[in-house]
Enzyme design. Structure first.
Site, PDB file in Angstrom:
ATOM      1  N   LYS A 208      -4.298  18.473  19.992  1.00 47.75           N
ATOM      2  CA  LYS A 208      -4.506  19.919  20.043  1.00 47.75           C
ATOM      3  C   LYS A 208      -3.983  20.493  21.359  1.00 47.75           C
ATOM      4  O   LYS A 208      -3.273  21.500  21.372  1.00 47.75           O
ATOM      5  CB  LYS A 208      -5.984  20.240  19.858  1.00 47.75           C
ATOM      6  CG  LYS A 208      -6.296  21.726  19.759  1.00 47.75           C
ATOM      7  CD  LYS A 208      -7.781  21.987  19.622  1.00 47.75           C
ATOM      8  CE  LYS A 208      -8.338  21.495  18.304  1.00 47.75           C
ATOM      9  NZ  LYS A 208      -9.759  21.829  18.130  1.00 47.75           N
ATOM     10  N   GLU A 214      -4.350   9.150  26.009  1.00 49.17           N
ATOM     11  CA  GLU A 214      -3.826   8.034  25.223  1.00 49.17           C
ATOM     12  C   GLU A 214      -2.664   8.482  24.341  1.00 49.17           C
ATOM     13  O   GLU A 214      -1.626   7.808  24.261  1.00 49.17           O
ATOM     14  CB  GLU A 214      -4.933   7.430  24.350  1.00 49.17           C
ATOM     15  CG  GLU A 214      -6.115   6.873  25.121  1.00 49.17           C
ATOM     16  CD  GLU A 214      -7.252   7.869  25.266  1.00 49.17           C
ATOM     17  OE1 GLU A 214      -8.408   7.432  25.393  1.00 49.17           O
ATOM     18  OE2 GLU A 214      -6.989   9.109  25.238  1.00 49.17           O
ATOM     19  N   GLY A 269     -12.055  17.552  15.768  1.00 55.17           N
ATOM     20  CA  GLY A 269     -11.105  16.465  15.531  1.00 55.17           C
ATOM     21  C   GLY A 269     -11.475  15.569  14.370  1.00 55.17           C
ATOM     22  O   GLY A 269     -10.634  15.236  13.526  1.00 55.17           O
ATOM     23  N   ARG A 270     -12.747  15.176  14.286  1.00 54.67           N
ATOM     24  CA  ARG A 270     -13.150  14.237  13.231  1.00 54.67           C
ATOM     25  C   ARG A 270     -13.310  14.913  11.870  1.00 54.67           C
ATOM     26  O   ARG A 270     -13.585  14.248  10.884  1.00 54.67           O
ATOM     27  CB  ARG A 270     -14.446  13.534  13.635  1.00 54.67           C
ATOM     28  CG  ARG A 270     -15.606  14.447  13.991  1.00 54.67           C
ATOM     29  CD  ARG A 270     -16.730  13.659  14.650  1.00 54.67           C
ATOM     30  NE  ARG A 270     -17.797  14.497  15.157  1.00 54.67           N
ATOM     31  CZ  ARG A 270     -17.792  15.104  16.335  1.00 54.67           C
ATOM     32  NH1 ARG A 270     -16.733  14.994  17.126  1.00 54.67           N
ATOM     33  NH2 ARG A 270     -18.829  15.825  16.740  1.00 54.67           N
ATOM     34  N   GLU A 355     -20.104   9.914  16.221  1.00 56.98           N
ATOM     35  CA  GLU A 355     -19.695  10.881  17.233  1.00 56.98           C
ATOM     36  C   GLU A 355     -20.426  12.203  17.030  1.00 56.98           C
ATOM     37  O   GLU A 355     -20.656  12.943  17.979  1.00 56.98           O
ATOM     38  CB  GLU A 355     -18.180  11.095  17.188  1.00 56.98           C
ATOM     39  CG  GLU A 355     -17.635  11.792  18.425  1.00 56.98           C
ATOM     40  CD  GLU A 355     -16.130  11.729  18.530  1.00 56.98           C
ATOM     41  OE1 GLU A 355     -15.619  10.907  19.317  1.00 56.98           O
ATOM     42  OE2 GLU A 355     -15.451  12.502  17.819  1.00 56.98           O
ATOM     43  N   HIS A 386     -19.139 -12.674   1.478  1.00 57.00           N
ATOM     44  CA  HIS A 386     -18.909 -13.982   2.085  1.00 57.00           C
ATOM     45  C   HIS A 386     -18.919 -13.884   3.604  1.00 57.00           C
ATOM     46  O   HIS A 386     -18.410 -14.774   4.286  1.00 57.00           O
ATOM     47  CB  HIS A 386     -17.580 -14.560   1.586  1.00 57.00           C
ATOM     48  CG  HIS A 386     -17.571 -14.828   0.114  1.00 57.00           C
ATOM     49  ND1 HIS A 386     -17.858 -16.068  -0.419  1.00 57.00           N
ATOM     50  CD2 HIS A 386     -17.367 -14.000  -0.948  1.00 57.00           C
ATOM     51  CE1 HIS A 386     -17.793 -16.002  -1.743  1.00 57.00           C
ATOM     52  NE2 HIS A 386     -17.507 -14.757  -2.086  1.00 57.00           N
ATOM     53  N   LYS A 500     -13.985   9.309  30.100  1.00 56.79           N
ATOM     54  CA  LYS A 500     -12.585   9.664  30.326  1.00 56.79           C
ATOM     55  C   LYS A 500     -12.364  10.151  31.755  1.00 56.79           C
ATOM     56  O   LYS A 500     -11.348   9.831  32.391  1.00 56.79           O
ATOM     57  CB  LYS A 500     -12.157  10.762  29.341  1.00 56.79           C
ATOM     58  CG  LYS A 500     -12.045  10.319  27.896  1.00 56.79           C
ATOM     59  CD  LYS A 500     -11.593  11.503  27.040  1.00 56.79           C
ATOM     60  CE  LYS A 500     -11.461  11.135  25.582  1.00 56.79           C
ATOM     61  NZ  LYS A 500     -11.065  12.303  24.763  1.00 56.79           N
TER      62      LYS A 500
END
Length: 532
Positions: A208, A214, A269-270, A355, A386, A500
């Site tokens: 954005k 990152e 964002g999510r 979050e 399993h 951050k």
């Protein structure tokens, strides 16, 4: 403004505590003496059946939980979200991911501006661009067709599109391959780039602000790799697309702002995969199918907004989850898709839930004295059987689980789907019933397990874009309901930001080669070891 109701102080919470004292020793085997239980606790919405009968609940439980939702003013909060009120109060933002998939002609206002024309403009731009790439009208700088799409993002700019492109791979283009770069660890970018032809690759940079550390580190590394091959900065315009709002930074990178797809502060964002962040999805499956997915989500939005709580699927799933977290004391929930296409769905929900509701202060800034967001985890069945199912069946923890499966497979091979379905049914029945010492011929206690482990069974006719949109929206609204009842803000993530900030400080220190005394002895020791 959202109401600020402490759920613990409501009459319904106190009644639920009393009810829990009655229910904590009840076994579902006894509840299933009622042959009507499935009919009483299963819900059909179009092509999706949700069975909640394998839970430690009765009609009284359901009504008391609904009473809690009403005392916490849930309906008012739902209306405020859909109307564009700034319910993300800590960031002074509206929460309008639902507007992204709104196909009505009704206006939705934010700061006295109707946002629907903005959304429709971006939709149109996404359709035109994705059609051009898929048809070959848009080509790389040497005239080659685009065969590779690489989305560079992180968090919601990565997990949603990555999950959906995997989930809808059956519908994906045979001529286009999609990759995702998110981790700042150089290994991921190295392994992806080594298999790409730069002349046939389109990079989508999803940030954005166009400043996410990152994402922009990876984007500039890709840019450097690309220019080593082309030696011409003008070629960037044919191979790099920005999903952003920062025009200045986009231009600085070398991307033509005509190739910038906007999204807005009212989209978290999510919750952004239905926005321009979903461009990789539209490129892969085609815009029409992308819109089918939006339509599915929109149908759940309408159901959630307009259906009474007694039959409201996201509301009921949220309340049942609260019943276990706050009264039985559970601390995790498993999401177990018996559908390989949904293998990234648990990871997607992990971010969406944890979050959002990983908060420890209420909407008045007071420290909570009750649990909020659970740990969300899971893997596809039958693989998980399993692996970790042993702990769910015979471990010391209660772990509520959602089981998801398609009634009809997209890939029909021999008896595979019948075997898959039989395992889906067998596991949920075993988790409910358990096995007593009387059930075991040799009487060995190691084969005994208590059962009474709650599950929800979610069966959809087959996995289509429309169905996937519904599943996504169901869980989005479940998370919202829980945040409202827990009296927390679900749409910020301040906890992520502090780490951050410290990372940026430490990075500068590492560049300078100096370690200040302000760090604790552990961090100083680790820094000395890493820089030595």
């Amino acid at each position: 403004m959202l109401s600020k109701v402490d759920p613990v102080k409501t009459k319904s919470w106190q009644k639920l505590l009393d009810h829990f004292a009655e229910m904590k020793s009840v076994h579902m085997r006894d509840l299933f003496a009622n042959d009507q239980r499935f009919n009483d606790f299963s819900f059909q919405f179009e092509d999706i059946l949700i069975d909640c009968s394998k839970n430690i609940i009765t009609e009284k439980t359901k009504q008391l939980l609904i009473g809690l939702a009403k005392e916490c003013n849930l309906k008012d909060s739902i209306d405020k979200m859909f109307s564009g009120e700034k319910i993300n109060e800590t960031e002074n933002r509206a929460v309008l991911h639902t507007a992204l998939r709104n196909f009505s002609h009704d206006p939705i206002y934010v700061d006295d501006q109707d946002i629907m024309p903005l959304i429709r403009d971006v939709r149109k731009k996404m359709r035109i661009f994705s059609d051009a790439v898929r048809s070959g009208e848009w080509r790389g700088y040497t005239g080659k067709k685009i065969k590779n799409i690489v989305n560079i993002g992180i968090g919601g700019s990565h997990l949603g599109p990555a999950m959906v492109t995997e989930a809808l791979k059956f519908y994906g283009s045979e001529d286009i391959k999609v990759d995702f770069i998110s981790n700042v660890d150089g290994t991921e970018i190295t392994e992806i780039l080594k298999n790409l032809d730069h002349e046939e690759t389109l990079f989508l940079i999803a940030s954005k602000t166009f400043t996410t550390q990152e994402t922009m580190t990876n984007a500039y590394s890709v840019r450097e790799w690309f220019l080593r091959n082309t030696r011409d900065e003008n070629t960037i315009k044919k191979h790099f697309i920005a999903l952003s709002t920062n025009k200045e930074k986009v231009e600085e990178f070398g991307i033509d702002t005509e190739n910038m797809f906007e999204f807005w502060d009212f989209i978290g964002g999510r919750y952004s995969l239905f926005s321009a962040i979903g461009l990789s999805i539209a490129l892969y499956i085609g815009y029409d199918r992308f819109e089918e997915m939006m339509s599915g989500a929109s149908s759940i939005d309408e159901h959630f907004k307009n259906t009474d709580f007694e039959n409201n699927i996201p509301v009921l799933l949220a309340l049942i989850s609260i019943w276990y977290i706050n009264f039985f004391g559970t601390d995790s929930e498993a999401v177990l898709p018996y559908d390989q296409y949904l293998h990234r769905f648990p990871a997607y929900l992990q971010q969406a839930n944890m979050e959002s509701n990983g908060k420890s202060v209420d909407r008045e800034g007071k420290t909570l004295n009750y649990s909020t967001g659970p740990v969300i985890w899971g893997e596809p069945g039958t693989n998980g059987q399993h692996s970790f199912y042993q702990l769910i069946h015979q471990g010391t923890r209660m772990i509520p689980a959602d089981f998801l499966v398609a009634k009809e497979p997209l890939n029909r091979i021999n008896k595979h789907h019948k075997i898959l379905l039989s395992n889906f049914l067998g596991q949920t029945e075993a988790l409910m019933k358990g096995r007593t010492i009387d059930d075991i011929k040799d009487g060995t206690p190691y084969k005994v397990f208590s059962g009474n482990h709650p599950t929800n069974s979610i069966i959809y006719d087959k996995l289509t874009p429309n169905t996937l949109g519904k599943l996504i929206a169901i869980y989005e609204h479940k998370i919202f309901v829980q945040g409202i009842i827990w009296n927390i803000y679900s749409f910020d993530q301040w906890g992520v930001e502090y780490g951050k900030q410290l990372a940026n400080i430490i990075q500068n220190e590492m560049n300078d080669g100096k370690i200040p005394e302000s760090h604790d002895c552990s961090t100083k020791g680790l820094l000395n070891h890493l820089m030595g």
